[in-house]
Design a protein around this motif. Structure first.
Motif, PDB file in Angstrom:
ATOM      1  N   ALA B 307       0.828  -1.216   0.000  1.00 11.63           N
ATOM      2  CA  ALA B 307       0.000   0.000   0.000  1.00 11.63           C
ATOM      3  C   ALA B 307       0.858   1.260   0.000  1.00 11.63           C
ATOM      4  CB  ALA B 307      -0.917   0.008   1.221  1.00 11.63           C
ATOM      5  N   CYS B 308       2.140   1.109   0.245  1.00 18.73           N
ATOM      6  CA  CYS B 308       3.059   2.254   0.350  1.00 18.73           C
ATOM      7  C   CYS B 308       3.019   3.144  -0.899  1.00 18.73           C
ATOM      8  CB  CYS B 308       4.475   1.732   0.564  1.00 18.73           C
ATOM      9  SG  CYS B 308       5.721   3.014   0.499  1.00 18.73           S
ATOM     10  N   ILE B 309       3.009   4.463  -0.676  1.00 18.39           N
ATOM     11  CA  ILE B 309       3.029   5.393  -1.816  1.00 18.39           C
ATOM     12  C   ILE B 309       4.373   6.133  -1.884  1.00 18.39           C
ATOM     13  CG2 ILE B 309       0.527   5.654  -2.025  1.00 18.39           C
ATOM     14  CD1 ILE B 309       0.768   8.258  -0.398  1.00 18.39           C
ATOM     15  N   ARG B 310       5.371   5.632  -1.159  1.00 20.37           N
ATOM     16  CA  ARG B 310       6.763   6.147  -1.208  1.00 20.37           C
ATOM     17  C   ARG B 310       6.871   7.638  -0.879  1.00 20.37           C
ATOM     18  NH1 ARG B 310       6.607   1.446  -1.981  1.00 20.37           N
ATOM     19  NH2 ARG B 310       7.611   0.232  -3.628  1.00 20.37           N
ATOM     20  N   CYS B 311       6.226   8.016   0.211  1.00 18.62           N
ATOM     21  CA  CYS B 311       6.326   9.424   0.604  1.00 18.62           C
ATOM     22  C   CYS B 311       7.607   9.686   1.392  1.00 18.62           C
ATOM     23  CB  CYS B 311       5.115   9.829   1.430  1.00 18.62           C
ATOM     24  SG  CYS B 311       5.148   9.125   3.078  1.00 18.62           S
ATOM     25  N   GLY B 312       8.167   8.644   1.993  1.00 21.09           N
ATOM     26  CA  GLY B 312       9.425   8.794   2.733  1.00 21.09           C
ATOM     27  C   GLY B 312       9.246   9.280   4.159  1.00 21.09           C
ATOM     28  N   ALA B 313       8.001   9.500   4.604  1.00 21.25           N
ATOM     29  CA  ALA B 313       7.790  10.070   5.940  1.00 21.25           C
ATOM     30  C   ALA B 313       8.264   9.129   7.051  1.00 21.25           C
ATOM     31  CB  ALA B 313       6.307  10.400   6.133  1.00 21.25           C
ATOM     32  N   CYS B 314       8.083   7.823   6.855  1.00 23.16           N
ATOM     33  CA  CYS B 314       8.437   6.889   7.929  1.00 23.16           C
ATOM     34  C   CYS B 314       9.942   6.903   8.206  1.00 23.16           C
ATOM     35  CB  CYS B 314       7.937   5.476   7.636  1.00 23.16           C
ATOM     36  SG  CYS B 314       8.491   4.795   6.082  1.00 23.16           S
ATOM     37  N   LEU B 315      10.737   7.241   7.202  1.00 22.28           N
ATOM     38  CA  LEU B 315      12.192   7.321   7.425  1.00 22.28           C
ATOM     39  C   LEU B 315      12.480   8.447   8.422  1.00 22.28           C
ATOM     40  CD1 LEU B 315      11.906   5.910   4.578  1.00 22.28           C
ATOM     41  CD2 LEU B 315      14.110   6.896   4.038  1.00 22.28           C
ATOM     42  N   PRO B 336      11.960   2.307   7.704  1.00 20.74           N
ATOM     43  CA  PRO B 336      10.897   1.322   7.971  1.00 20.74           C
ATOM     44  C   PRO B 336      10.323   0.675   6.711  1.00 20.74           C
ATOM     45  CG  PRO B 336      10.634   3.228   9.371  1.00 20.74           C
ATOM     46  CD  PRO B 336      11.748   3.560   8.439  1.00 20.74           C
ATOM     47  N   ILE B 337      10.116   1.482   5.653  1.00 21.04           N
ATOM     48  CA  ILE B 337       9.547   0.882   4.442  1.00 21.04           C
ATOM     49  C   ILE B 337      10.550  -0.102   3.824  1.00 21.04           C
ATOM     50  CG2 ILE B 337      10.137   2.905   2.991  1.00 21.04           C
ATOM     51  CD1 ILE B 337       7.314   0.322   2.450  1.00 21.04           C
ATOM     52  N   GLY B 338      11.824   0.235   3.879  1.00 20.01           N
ATOM     53  CA  GLY B 338      12.843  -0.694   3.365  1.00 20.01           C
ATOM     54  C   GLY B 338      12.848  -1.987   4.150  1.00 20.01           C
ATOM     55  N   ILE B 366       2.864   8.119  11.388  1.00 16.01           N
ATOM     56  CA  ILE B 366       3.118   9.160  10.376  1.00 16.01           C
ATOM     57  C   ILE B 366       2.711   8.729   8.971  1.00 16.01           C
ATOM     58  CG2 ILE B 366       5.508   8.626   9.607  1.00 16.01           C
ATOM     59  CD1 ILE B 366       6.099  11.633  10.165  1.00 16.01           C
ATOM     60  N   CYS B 367       2.508   7.439   8.761  1.00 17.80           N
ATOM     61  CA  CYS B 367       2.251   6.925   7.411  1.00 17.80           C
ATOM     62  C   CYS B 367       0.925   7.466   6.853  1.00 17.80           C
ATOM     63  CB  CYS B 367       2.224   5.402   7.437  1.00 17.80           C
ATOM     64  SG  CYS B 367       1.869   4.702   5.824  1.00 17.80           S
ATOM     65  N   PRO B 368       0.945   8.096   5.663  1.00 16.93           N
ATOM     66  CA  PRO B 368      -0.280   8.698   5.121  1.00 16.93           C
ATOM     67  C   PRO B 368      -1.293   7.689   4.609  1.00 16.93           C
ATOM     68  CG  PRO B 368       1.482   8.877   3.537  1.00 16.93           C
ATOM     69  CD  PRO B 368       2.094   8.297   4.769  1.00 16.93           C
ATOM     70  N   VAL B 369      -0.909   6.409   4.582  1.00 15.55           N
ATOM     71  CA  VAL B 369      -1.902   5.393   4.222  1.00 15.55           C
ATOM     72  C   VAL B 369      -2.050   4.402   5.369  1.00 15.55           C
ATOM     73  CG1 VAL B 369      -1.790   5.606   1.706  1.00 15.55           C
ATOM     74  CG2 VAL B 369      -0.134   4.175   2.862  1.00 15.55           C
ATOM     75  N   GLY B 370      -1.582   4.819   6.553  1.00 16.26           N
ATOM     76  CA  GLY B 370      -1.805   4.065   7.783  1.00 16.26           C
ATOM     77  C   GLY B 370      -1.319   2.620   7.762  1.00 16.26           C
ATOM     78  N   ILE B 371      -0.202   2.365   7.102  1.00 12.27           N
ATOM     79  CA  ILE B 371       0.308   0.977   7.087  1.00 12.27           C
ATOM     80  C   ILE B 371       0.757   0.596   8.497  1.00 12.27           C
ATOM     81  CG2 ILE B 371       2.089  -0.570   6.156  1.00 12.27           C
ATOM     82  CD1 ILE B 371       2.117   1.107   3.633  1.00 12.27           C
ATOM     83  N   ASP B 372       0.357  -0.588   8.930  1.00  6.42           N
ATOM     84  CA  ASP B 372       0.777  -1.077  10.246  1.00  6.42           C
ATOM     85  C   ASP B 372       2.211  -1.600  10.109  1.00  6.42           C
ATOM     86  OD1 ASP B 372       1.091  -2.132  12.739  1.00  6.42           O
ATOM     87  OD2 ASP B 372      -0.223  -3.864  12.392  1.00  6.42           O
ATOM     88  N   ILE B 373       3.149  -0.673  10.069  1.00  8.89           N
ATOM     89  CA  ILE B 373       4.546  -1.071   9.809  1.00  8.89           C
ATOM     90  C   ILE B 373       5.095  -1.968  10.928  1.00  8.89           C
ATOM     91  CG2 ILE B 373       6.888  -0.231   9.296  1.00  8.89           C
ATOM     92  CD1 ILE B 373       5.577   2.262   8.052  1.00  8.89           C
ATOM     93  N   PRO B 374       4.843  -1.649  12.221  1.00  3.44           N
ATOM     94  CA  PRO B 374       5.346  -2.575  13.250  1.00  3.44           C
ATOM     95  C   PRO B 374       4.777  -3.992  13.073  1.00  3.44           C
ATOM     96  CG  PRO B 374       4.715  -0.501  14.244  1.00  3.44           C
ATOM     97  CD  PRO B 374       4.259  -0.439  12.824  1.00  3.44           C
TER      98      PRO B 374
HETATM   99  S1  SF4 Z   1       5.237   6.471   5.531  1.00  4.24           S
HETATM  100 FE1  SF4 Z   1       3.958   4.850   4.628  1.00  4.24          FE
HETATM  101  S2  SF4 Z   1       3.604   5.508   2.522  1.00  4.24           S
HETATM  102 FE2  SF4 Z   1       5.308   6.743   3.297  1.00  4.24          FE
HETATM  103  S3  SF4 Z   1       7.158   5.614   2.651  1.00  4.24           S
HETATM  104 FE3  SF4 Z   1       6.677   4.916   4.722  1.00  4.24          FE
HETATM  105  S4  SF4 Z   1       5.363   3.101   4.427  1.00  4.24           S
HETATM  106 FE4  SF4 Z   1       5.432   4.202   2.480  1.00  4.24          FE
END
Ligand code: SF4
Lengths: 178, 462
Positions: B307-315, B336-338, B366-374
């Motif tokens: 679902a990631c849109i590669r915004c880079g915010a999670c970094l 985190p996305i990596g 912070i994820c704009p599409v609310g991915i449950d990264i943990p």
């Molecule tokens: S914050 Fe969410 S959408 Fe943005 S890069 Fe990370 S995983 Fe992808």
């Protein structure tokens, strides 16, 4: 949302983006802005988008008063390999109140990208709330290229410092009418 | 050519790294907070964007079919690449067909993923990165260390020194001077390139529209000036319709850079776009890249990562990323996305990335599409242990941990081991020999343990 509210929101965003807005006419502020670009770039050439219907009559005069030689842009392939164009002039089809964006449907996108400055004619009645309303305005078939410009070209790649005009126009201004 | 991520040639972090990252990320949070303070409906937008992305992934095959159908119906050439190898080969074949000598390229993490630059350059095609940050890392012969700000690890002074060396002139330590030099250098490249290579932010299934977002204008040059334009798009980057596209574009820039919109948003739409290109003797190719995504898609536990849109915010939000920087991940996607994407699409050598996290949850917030990264990180870890349990090395590891737990109970033995290991680690470049230090610092144990210092100090005081 009323036209007035949309206009106010648009103007607020334009100001934040450092986009100058002038009333539609030969004002001293417009002259000052044109002179600034002419001096800062040292170039004379201005591209006026051929797709611009009803080019305001005062504009040609204002351009020549500030020392510009206006020309219609050529097709991309005919563009000189290092075009030193000071100013692009085009008419936006819509403005977006949410972001201060200018949307171009018929304009050759290179007119809004290659020159150092960009002067856009916009009808205040053509300001829409946001993307959703803009996309609803597009009729089928969709335009081959819909280009949106939101303020000057910019980057924050060096220590997050804002640098304007990295590839596209450093200065953007709007001539608002209607 | 290097296509194994663990072999990426990356420099060791220096003492400047954390300072550079802290400075850049502090700016980001400031700007984002200012913008979001005026958008009270932001969380609703995030929920809407999340629903759009998850629903799209659940029906991805049919959306993709529709998307391809619209484009191909309008005469657009769409190429399917199942692997990185196929993607590289497809771009190369197009370049050969059109006699391409020079390609200009805008920032595309997908091109990093498939190691495109190395391949084209080894095949004799010059590739010029045109995003300022990407150009800086290309000239430094490095890799990007952030999805949105590739040279975030570099200070202005370091960049000025780099430009002075490369362009053989005295470049002042001023951001405007550096940018002006890059602008002049790249303008000539734009106008002389035969091919432009870009990524794609979103493809719209209903209309076949391709959406591109950027701030500099270099992407627009790459897409519109050269006679051939090749766009690389991950198969998951679909928006079902134009209304969804509007929502996704909105959250993308708000989350990524704290902007209401990127300076340049370009939408190319068939059928007009498909018709016009050949008429003007211009060529456009879309390469749809799978490269392991179908595997992730078919795993209901892991699908959400796509679902990631590669915004880079999670970094920016990640405490681990902020301390070690992007190069430590030794992968094209970092942070985190990596850590959740790489083990899914390229498990070999990347499964351990799942441990590059404290599981604090800041990335999910912070994820704009609310991915449950943990949650995804835990799934990656589970996958790692599942494989490790079946590995022949399992017994050896078990014995090593058993031994370590015994040693740990005897402070004198720990102290002796520390003394033995310390001089070994002080040997210059030992960390590179061990492999660990290629992109990380290998700390040398302290000369005195905490206990020794504690009891020593107390004895001194007495
Ligand atoms: S914050 Fe969410 S959408 Fe943005 S890069 Fe990370 S995983 Fe992808």
């Amino acid at each position: 949302m009323t036209t007035q509210t949309l206009l106010e929101q648009f103007l607020k965003q334009a100001e934040r983006l450092d986009v100058a807005v002038f009333p539609h006419g030969p004002t001293p502020a417009l002259k000052e802005w044109l002179d600034k670009i002419r001096t800062a770039t040292g170039f004379q050439e201005a591209w006026v988008d051929p797709a611009m219907e009803n080019s305001p009559p005062f504009l040609e005069e204002a351009l020549s008063e500030s020392g510009f030689q206006s020309a219609f842009p050529l097709e991309p392939r005919e563009i000189d390999s290092s075009p030193n164009v000071a100013l692009g002039v085009a008419r936006a089809d819509f403005g977006l109140a949410y972001s201060g964006s200018l949307a171009f449907i018929k304009t050759n996108p290179l007119v809004t990208l290659v020159p150092a400055g960009l002067l856009v004619v916009l009808d205040a009645k053509k300001i829409l709330p946001a993307y959703k309303e803009l996309f609803l305005e597009l009729t089928s078939p969709l335009p081959a290229i819909l280009s949106l410009v939101t303020g000057p070209s910019q980057t924050s790649d060096i220590e997050k410092k804002l640098i304007k005009g990295v590839h596209g126009p450093k200065w953007v201004a709007i001539l608002l009418h209607g | 050519m290097r296509t194994r991520f663990s072999l990426l040639d990356t420099p060791s972090p220096n003492l400047q790294l954390e300072a550079n990252l802290d400075n850049a990320i502090a700016h980001y949070f400031q700007k984002r907070a200012l913008t979001l303070a005026e958008i009270p409906e932001y969380q609703d937008l995030v929920q809407r964007a999340r629903k759009i992305r998850l629903d799209t992934l659940n029906g991805l095959p049919s959306h993709l079919k529709r998307f391809r159908g619209v484009l191909e119906g309008a005469g657009v050439r769409v190429i399917e690449a199942k692997s990185a190898e196929e993607a590289r080969r497809a771009v190369f074949d197009i370049a050969k067909r059109h006699d391409v000598k020079r390609a200009v390229k805008s920032k595309s993490m997908l091109s990093e993923e498939v190691c495109l630059n190395e391949f084209l350059e080894e095949s004799g095609i010059e590739v010029v990165e045109t995003d300022l940050g990407e150009l800086i890392v290309q000239l430094a012969k490095e890799k990007p260390s952030h999805i949105l700000t590739p040279c975030i690890h570099k200070s202005q002074r370091e960049i000025a020194e780099l430009f002075s060396r490369v362009f053989q002139r005295d470049v002042p330590d001023e951001e405007s001077a550096i940018a002006e030099l890059a602008r002049v250098f790249l303008r000539e490249k734009f106008f002389s390139a035969d091919m432009g290579i870009t990524g794609v932010n979103f493809g719209v299934a209903e209309t076949g529209t391709l959406a591109f977002v950027e701030n500099e204008g270099n992407l627009r040059y790459c897409a519109l000036l050269p006679r051939v334009h090749v766009a690389l798009m991950g198969i998951e980057r679909i928006a079902p319709d134009m209304e969804s596209l509007g929502t996704l574009l909105t959250v993308l820039t708000l989350a990524g850079t704290g902007q209401r919109a990127g300076a340049y948003t370009t939408l190319l739409s068939p059928p007009e776009f498909g018709r016009k290109a050949p008429e003007q003797d211009r060529f456009f190719y879309l390469i749809l890249v799978d490269n392991g995504r179908s595997g992730l898609l078919s795993d209901p536990k892991r699908r959400e990562t796509l679902a990631c849109i590669r915004c880079g915010a999670c970094l920016n939000a990640c405490v681990v990323y902020r301390h070690i920087g992007g190069h430590a991940y030794q992968a094209p996607y970092m942070g985190p996305i990596g850590a959740i994407l790489m083990p899914g699409i390229h498990p070999k050598g990347t499964e351990r990335l799942g441990f590059f996290s404290t599981l604090c949850g800041a990335c999910r917030e912070i994820c704009p599409v609310g991915i449950d990264i943990p949650g995804q990180l835990l799934a990656v870890r589970e996958q790692f242990f599942h494989h490790a349990a079946r590995s022949p090395a399992k017994g050896v590891r078990y014995l090593a941990f058993l031994l370590a737990s015994h040693i740990g109970r005897h402070p004198r033995v720990v102290s002796l081991a520390r003394r033995l290991v310390r001089p070994m680690l002080a040997i210059p470049y030992i960390e590179h020999v061990l492999g660990w230090g290629k992109a990380r610092d290998l700390p040398v144990p302290a000369s005195r343990s905490f206990q020794e210092r504690f009891w020593g100090d107390h004895t001194d005081a007495a």
